[in-house]
Design a protein around this motif. Structure first.
Motif: not given
Length: 99
Positions: A44-50, A53-57, A59-63
């Protein structure tokens, strides 16, 4: 009474630990290649690296993530950074991060 206070403090410490994460970032110019392509959760498109990272954090499946600061493309992976391969990219705007 003292026993109750100690239990409350331990709960708060554990609770705080569950709310925080730390991403280890690789140098710019790297991409993540998972051991198996089915480990890709989403792109997906995310405006910033942060934001990536937050979206991954959240999601319990994201590593693992990789992110391109020019196109703003964010990819989330289920596999840990140690189970895949961090490879050189043709672009110096990509970076990889792992929890």
């Amino acid at each position: 009474m003292l026993r109750f206070v100690l239990l409350l403090l331990l709960f708060n410490v554990v609770n705080l630990e569950n709310l925080s994460s730390m991403f280890i970032m690789t140098p710019l110019g790297t991409l993540f290649q998972p051991a198996n392509i089915v480990e890709l959760i989403r792109t997906f498109i995310a405006n910033r690296l942060m934001d990536c990272s937050i979206a991954c954090n959240n999601d319990v499946h994201c590593r693992t993530i990789d992110y391109d600061s020019v196109s703003k493309q964010c990819r989330h992976f289920e596999g840990e950074i140690s189970t895949g391969t961090v490879i050189s990219s043709n672009s110096s705007t990509f970076t990889v991060g792992g929890i």
